[in-house]
Scaffold this active site. Sequence first.
Site, PDB file in Angstrom:
ATOM      1  CG  HIS A  31      -7.739  41.660  35.898  1.00 17.32           C
ATOM      2  ND1 HIS A  31      -6.685  40.959  35.364  1.00 17.32           N
ATOM      3  CD2 HIS A  31      -8.387  42.229  34.842  1.00 17.32           C
ATOM      4  CE1 HIS A  31      -6.682  41.110  34.047  1.00 17.32           C
ATOM      5  NE2 HIS A  31      -7.708  41.867  33.710  1.00 17.32           N
ATOM      6  CG  HIS A  77      -9.981  46.166  30.673  1.00 15.97           C
ATOM      7  ND1 HIS A  77      -9.855  44.994  29.964  1.00 15.97           N
ATOM      8  CD2 HIS A  77     -11.147  46.732  30.251  1.00 15.97           C
ATOM      9  CE1 HIS A  77     -10.904  44.849  29.155  1.00 15.97           C
ATOM     10  NE2 HIS A  77     -11.690  45.892  29.310  1.00 15.97           N
TER      11      HIS A  77
END
Length: 447
Positions: free
Chosen positions: A261, A214
């Site tokens: 993350h 991302h």
Amino acid sequence: MGLEAGGWRRLLRYLQHPDQVARFQRLCGLVAAHPPLTNGDCRHPGAAAAAGGERGTCCRPEEPPPPPDSGDQEEEPRLPPAKENGSAGPARPCGDAPAPRRREGAAAGPRSRRRNSLSEEAGGAEFVVRNRLLYYLFSLGTELGNELFYITFFPFWLWNIDPYVGRRLIVIWVWVMYLGQCTKDIIRWPRPRSPPVLKVEIFYDSEYGMPSTHAMSGTAIPFSLFFLTVGRWQYPYAFGLLLASSWCILVCLSRLYMGMHSILDVIAGVLYSILILVIFHPALDLIDNFNLTYKYAPLFIISLHLGMGLFSFTLDTWSTSRGDTAEILGTGAGIACASHFNYMFGILPDPPLDVLPFSPPAITINLITRAFLRFAIGVVVLLLTRAVLKACTIPLACKIFRIPCTDIRQARKRMEVELPYRYMTYGMVGFVALFLVPSLFNYLNLS
């Protein structure tokens, strides 16, 4: 040198530690719906022993022990095995007292999570949103790296703004996402553990975490758009740079907010994407010219992307990243082949250089109406193409490779089914988007 190396190791451990993600989530107003506040002794075993086993004090989940930031002897956080990648389970209470009631002042009740239809992850602890503005803002940020955004943004740009920039942007996007997904399956670092992290999104939880794809797409797409349009379109340089930077920051922070993350994953994704841009951006003219003019370009494109897909499927066991990789490669192959046929038949020709730079057109009702009609008709055609190809390719692949088709979800976890389904379906979607749909616009006088 030894002290300097030790300092770098401590910094990397600090950036990878899940406590930093949990702190960011609390700072943004995310708290566990049922934190383990009970009458047991929840302190660190060493602290409890030092206190003589005294009971009645409980640690708060919002205040995890600080990460190691000094000395060379601190314990390195252990990574769970690959099979527990991104596992998220509710925290166990440390006593027998009932879970506390929902805290006053919470902005929203426990939220449900977006799940992947093929994965079977267990949901983590429920969470309460105290800041709705940040929740919706970061939800928007994380959608800027999901399929819904890609299948709407790229076609809109191709049909309504600048197909020259669009097809080059897709070349960069394919390479960035492909290299990012393959690197994940090679490094195999898990996502931040939960607890202490709250899993706001578990759609991609079966994938590995390093680097953040991302963050890679959130860096590559806006800055590629900036570099491809500056000088080609008339707009303030500072405005374009500010927009690209804001886009990138929003996507990166959203991955921390969603608990997907660590800080290190996000930083690595941004730097990795910059490296790929530095290498591939100067080669875009060569790649685009090859796709347009070389006689056997379609054959080469299809073979190259298919071979890349086969390689990526051998890197690790099944995860959602394998299907996403085949989907990205198929889209890139379809767009590249459509570019070749557009050049052959004179569809969407590139404007002569002497008309550059373009000036943004005046916003009128007619302009908005035609853009909306192009987008609406085009998306309907793409969705129909996707539905038809999906309905045909999955049973066909099961029949060819003699795989039981009674459980579609399990069948799609097989490479023999998932790779041809994704590659053929999204390859045709890409081809239709850049070749057949513009031809339809010409027929309907909507060009």
